[in-house]
Write a protein that holds these residues in place. Structure first.
Motif, mmCIF file in Angstrom:
data_model
loop_
_atom_site.group_PDB
_atom_site.id
_atom_site.type_symbol
_atom_site.label_atom_id
_atom_site.label_comp_id
_atom_site.label_asym_id
_atom_site.label_seq_id
_atom_site.Cartn_x
_atom_site.Cartn_y
_atom_site.Cartn_z
ATOM 1 N N THR A 294 -121.302 65.233 -6.372
ATOM 2 C CA THR A 294 -120.921 65.512 -4.982
ATOM 3 C C THR A 294 -119.422 65.745 -4.872
ATOM 4 N N LEU A 295 -118.636 64.923 -5.542
ATOM 5 C CA LEU A 295 -117.182 65.062 -5.511
ATOM 6 C C LEU A 295 -116.758 66.384 -6.148
ATOM 7 N N ASP A 296 -117.367 66.738 -7.249
ATOM 8 C CA ASP A 296 -117.020 67.982 -7.942
ATOM 9 C C ASP A 296 -117.372 69.199 -7.082
ATOM 10 N N TRP A 297 -118.537 69.130 -6.426
ATOM 11 C CA TRP A 297 -118.948 70.218 -5.536
ATOM 12 C C TRP A 297 -117.915 70.435 -4.437
ATOM 13 N N VAL A 301 -115.623 73.880 -3.727
ATOM 14 C CA VAL A 301 -115.642 74.605 -2.450
ATOM 15 C C VAL A 301 -114.239 74.651 -1.849
ATOM 16 N N ALA A 302 -113.527 73.538 -1.921
ATOM 17 C CA ALA A 302 -112.170 73.494 -1.369
ATOM 18 C C ALA A 302 -111.257 74.506 -2.054
ATOM 19 N N LEU A 303 -111.334 74.591 -3.359
ATOM 20 C CA LEU A 303 -110.450 75.497 -4.091
ATOM 21 C C LEU A 303 -110.741 76.959 -3.772
ATOM 22 N N VAL A 304 -112.002 77.323 -3.729
ATOM 23 C CA VAL A 304 -112.347 78.727 -3.524
ATOM 24 C C VAL A 304 -111.998 79.185 -2.109
ATOM 25 N N ILE A 305 -111.818 78.245 -1.191
ATOM 26 C CA ILE A 305 -111.398 78.575 0.166
ATOM 27 C C ILE A 305 -109.881 78.440 0.329
ATOM 28 N N ALA A 306 -109.306 77.362 -0.196
ATOM 29 C CA ALA A 306 -107.915 77.030 0.094
ATOM 30 C C ALA A 306 -106.926 78.002 -0.543
ATOM 31 N N VAL A 307 -107.176 78.434 -1.762
ATOM 32 C CA VAL A 307 -106.206 79.289 -2.450
ATOM 33 C C VAL A 307 -106.015 80.622 -1.722
ATOM 34 N N PRO A 308 -107.085 81.387 -1.439
ATOM 35 C CA PRO A 308 -106.862 82.641 -0.702
ATOM 36 C C PRO A 308 -106.397 82.414 0.730
ATOM 37 N N ALA A 309 -106.848 81.331 1.361
ATOM 38 C CA ALA A 309 -106.410 81.060 2.735
ATOM 39 C C ALA A 309 -104.911 80.795 2.782
ATOM 40 N N ALA A 310 -104.399 80.052 1.796
ATOM 41 C CA ALA A 310 -102.964 79.765 1.753
ATOM 42 C C ALA A 310 -102.154 81.039 1.570
ATOM 43 N N LEU A 311 -102.570 81.870 0.630
ATOM 44 C CA LEU A 311 -101.848 83.123 0.390
ATOM 45 C C LEU A 311 -101.947 84.055 1.594
ATOM 46 N N GLY A 312 -103.124 84.134 2.193
ATOM 47 C CA GLY A 312 -103.300 84.996 3.360
ATOM 48 C C GLY A 312 -102.437 84.559 4.530
ATOM 49 N N ARG A 425 -109.836 60.026 -11.892
ATOM 50 C CA ARG A 425 -110.094 60.179 -13.329
ATOM 51 C C ARG A 425 -109.868 58.863 -14.063
ATOM 52 N N ARG A 426 -108.814 58.148 -13.684
ATOM 53 C CA ARG A 426 -108.495 56.871 -14.335
ATOM 54 C C ARG A 426 -109.592 55.839 -14.103
ATOM 55 N N ASP A 427 -110.157 55.850 -12.885
ATOM 56 C CA ASP A 427 -111.206 54.883 -12.560
ATOM 57 C C ASP A 427 -112.546 55.221 -13.204
ATOM 58 N N GLY A 428 -112.652 56.399 -13.795
ATOM 59 C CA GLY A 428 -113.888 56.775 -14.474
ATOM 60 C C GLY A 428 -115.003 57.231 -13.559
ATOM 61 N N VAL A 429 -114.713 57.459 -12.278
ATOM 62 C CA VAL A 429 -115.764 57.903 -11.353
ATOM 63 C C VAL A 429 -115.841 59.421 -11.279
ATOM 64 N N TYR A 430 -114.867 60.096 -11.879
ATOM 65 C CA TYR A 430 -114.886 61.557 -11.924
ATOM 66 C C TYR A 430 -114.418 61.988 -13.317
ATOM 67 N N SER A 431 -115.323 61.937 -14.242
ATOM 68 C CA SER A 431 -114.962 62.130 -15.653
ATOM 69 C C SER A 431 -115.315 63.511 -16.186
ATOM 70 N N LYS A 432 -116.107 64.292 -15.435
ATOM 71 C CA LYS A 432 -116.552 65.586 -15.939
ATOM 72 C C LYS A 432 -116.273 66.700 -14.934
ATOM 73 N N TRP A 435 -114.379 72.458 -12.413
ATOM 74 C CA TRP A 435 -113.780 73.440 -11.526
ATOM 75 C C TRP A 435 -112.720 74.319 -12.170
ATOM 76 N N ALA A 436 -112.319 74.040 -13.404
ATOM 77 C CA ALA A 436 -111.191 74.753 -14.020
ATOM 78 C C ALA A 436 -111.448 76.261 -14.110
ATOM 79 N N GLY A 437 -112.612 76.657 -14.618
ATOM 80 C CA GLY A 437 -112.925 78.082 -14.741
ATOM 81 C C GLY A 437 -112.945 78.767 -13.390
ATOM 82 N N LEU A 438 -113.529 78.102 -12.400
ATOM 83 C CA LEU A 438 -113.574 78.666 -11.055
ATOM 84 C C LEU A 438 -112.173 78.840 -10.488
ATOM 85 N N PHE A 439 -111.285 77.900 -10.764
ATOM 86 C CA PHE A 439 -109.924 77.976 -10.251
ATOM 87 C C PHE A 439 -109.217 79.233 -10.762
ATOM 88 N N TRP A 440 -109.325 79.519 -12.052
ATOM 89 C CA TRP A 440 -108.635 80.689 -12.600
ATOM 90 C C TRP A 440 -109.234 81.982 -12.069
#
Length: 506
Positions: A294-297, A301-312, A425-432, A435-440
């Motif tokens: 759920t966190l990764d999803w 979604v945030a990245l695919v919206i925020a990056v173009p919105a910021a530039l626009g 990441r440190r707490d181990g609740v988001y270890s995998k 989103w990296a490929g989607l970000f680029w």
């Protein structure tokens, strides 16, 4: 429903800009509104919601219906009593609060008195809107997201009505806006009560701080009062500094921030609101894989919206303001000044949105201390950046030092988001993370979009010679072209909307 609310929010700000412009009187109103609105963010979208929803969800999953209703009754009673005291103190101490949050107003006695008068009227809004947040948290926990998301429309309609119908009858027209804020608080609470009644959860407030659930909520809430709303603390700090700058600076910051708030609310706040009950449920049921998915999803979604919105927003800052609010009282100089701070705020949009998405990863685990520590660090960095950026800007008498405030806030937000991510990441609740490929791919598509927008954008001086329909049509064509220039490359790079916007955790 959030989209509907934000469209009406834009209409509200357009009406305010056109009828009142950007001057000392509007600066006074925005300060008088920002103080209770800041506290609203703490209670409604910050500390209270983040503390209440996980505990309420746990009761919903593991306790009886009677125990759930009892928790709600005691929470409502305790919250209402605390807010009543805070509201009374705020009304009585309005001049002192204006002195603290906008000390520059003391150089203008009329502006200082006007801001104090309006704060006395707007402050009770906090009481009603925080109870509205309680009702919204209950509805969200039962998967009823539409009504809480639609409720802010009433604030927008109230301010529009106050501008058009009440302001002309007052000796100081801008005071009508503060009355509109108070009326909106009452309407928003009344609007949600029937839906609680339909669920059988309309509370009968009872005061008991010794109730086990209330004590847990208060324990989680107190440290989060600061940590969960560091962006708002930074905005208040910007207001304090801006009160010493040219008249209109606070208004320019307000309007530019509102345009950044549009995508932030549509996606960032909406995502955070939706995933908090889901993350809390996964945590209560011990579903670690579902929690992480759920966190990764939400991050994707945030990245695919925020990056173009910021530039626009950054590239179209001038055209957006010229087409949408540069009319009557809001002149070309106001639009130019506001476009500088809009571009600066836009650079921080990805960070603002990620904060809204990452923070629920802590609050759903009933960890409010970590965001507090991170928030303190980000706030101190923001203050330091303000000194480094705004001071020489102001001393050299360069145009638009208020934009330096927006830039400092944006840079500090990246530190906040980065530390939240590292903590998960440190707490181990988001270890995998996935989103990296989607970000680029998002970055590559955004670069194409930016090139198209730069090619299509005429000089800002041209816009003043066009009438309103021409401006709006030209802006619409540019936004449409930018959307295609982003969407087509993203599709060619393998990103599919259906796969991206599937169910959280799918």
């Amino acid at each position: 429903m959030t989209l509907v609310s934000r469209v009406f929010g834009y209409l509200r700000d357009m009406v305010l800009a056109v009828y009142f412009g950007a001057n000392g009187a509007t600066d006074a109103f925005f300060v008088a509104f920002r103080i209770p609105n800041f506290l609203r963010r703490l209670f409604a979208e910050g500390a209270f919601a983040q503390a209440f929803v996980p505990v309420f969800t746990e009761y919903k999953e593991h306790r009886t219906a009677a125990e759930l209703r009892e928790l709600l009754a005691h929470t409502a009673g305790t919250l209402a009593s605390v807010l009543f005291v805070v509201t009374a103190l705020g009304v009585l101490g309005a001049p002192l609060l204006i002195f603290i949050f906008a000390p520059g107003f003391t150089d203008n006695p009329h502006q200082y008195a006007l801001a104090s008068e309006m704060l006395r009227i707007t402050f009770p809004y906090l009481l009603f809107i925080a109870l509205t947040a309680l009702a919204g948290g209950v509805l969200n926990s039962f998967g009823r997201f539409a009504i809480p998301a639609l409720t802010p429309v009433l604030l927008n309609l109230s301010l529009i009505g106050a501008t058009l119908w009440l302001a002309p009858h007052l000796s100081q027209p801008v005071v009508a806006l503060s009355i509109g804020v108070l009326v909106a608080g009452v309407l928003q609470l009344a609007f949600q009560l029937p839906f609680l009644l339909r669920l059988g959860l309309l509370p009968r407030p009872r005061l008991s701080r010794t109730h086990e659930g209330v004590r847990r909520i208060m324990r989680l809430m107190l440290p989060a009062l600061f940590g969960s709303s560091v962006v708002q603390v930074n905005l208040l700090f910007d207001t304090l500094v801006a009160s010493f700058l040219a008249a209109g600076s606070i208004s320019w910051l307000y309007y530019s921030d509102r345009f950044v708030e549009l995508p932030l609310a549509l996606f960032g706040i909406a995502l955070g609101t939706v995933i908090l009950p889901q993350l809390s449920r996964h945590r209560a049921q011990g579903e670690t894989a579902g929690f992480e998915a759920t966190l990764d999803w939400a991050i994707r979604v945030a990245l695919v919206i925020a990056v173009p919105a910021a530039l626009g927003l950054a590239l179209l800052a001038g055209p957006i303001l010229a087409a949408l609010i540069e009319y009557r009282a809001f002149n070309a100089e106001d639009a130019r000044m506001a476009s500088m701070s809009l571009a600066a705020f836009a650079t921080g949009l990805p960070a603002f949105m990620l904060i809204k998405v990452l923070a629920p990863g802590f609050y759903s685990r009933q960890d409010t201390r970590t965001p507090v520590r991170i928030g303190i660090a980000a706030m101190l960095v923001n203050m330091g950046l303000t000194a480094l950026i705004v001071t020489p800007w102001y001393l050299l008498k360069l145009p638009g030092p208020h934009a330096g405030l927006a830039l400092s806030t944006s840079l500090a937000a990246y530190l906040n988001a980065g530390l939240l991510y590292r903590g998960l990441r440190r707490d181990g609740v988001y270890s995998k993370p996935r989103w990296a490929g989607l970000f680029w791919r998002t970055l590559a598509a955004s670069a194409v979009m930016s090139a198209v927008l730069l090619w299509m954008t005429p000089p800002l001086s041209d816009w003043a010679g066009w009438d309103a329909p021409h401006r709006v049509l030209r802006l619409g064509l540019m936004i449409g072209a930018g959307a295609l220039a982003y969407g087509i490359p993203l599709w060619l790079l393998g990103v599919r909307l259906r796969g991206l916007l599937g169910r959280p955790g799918s």
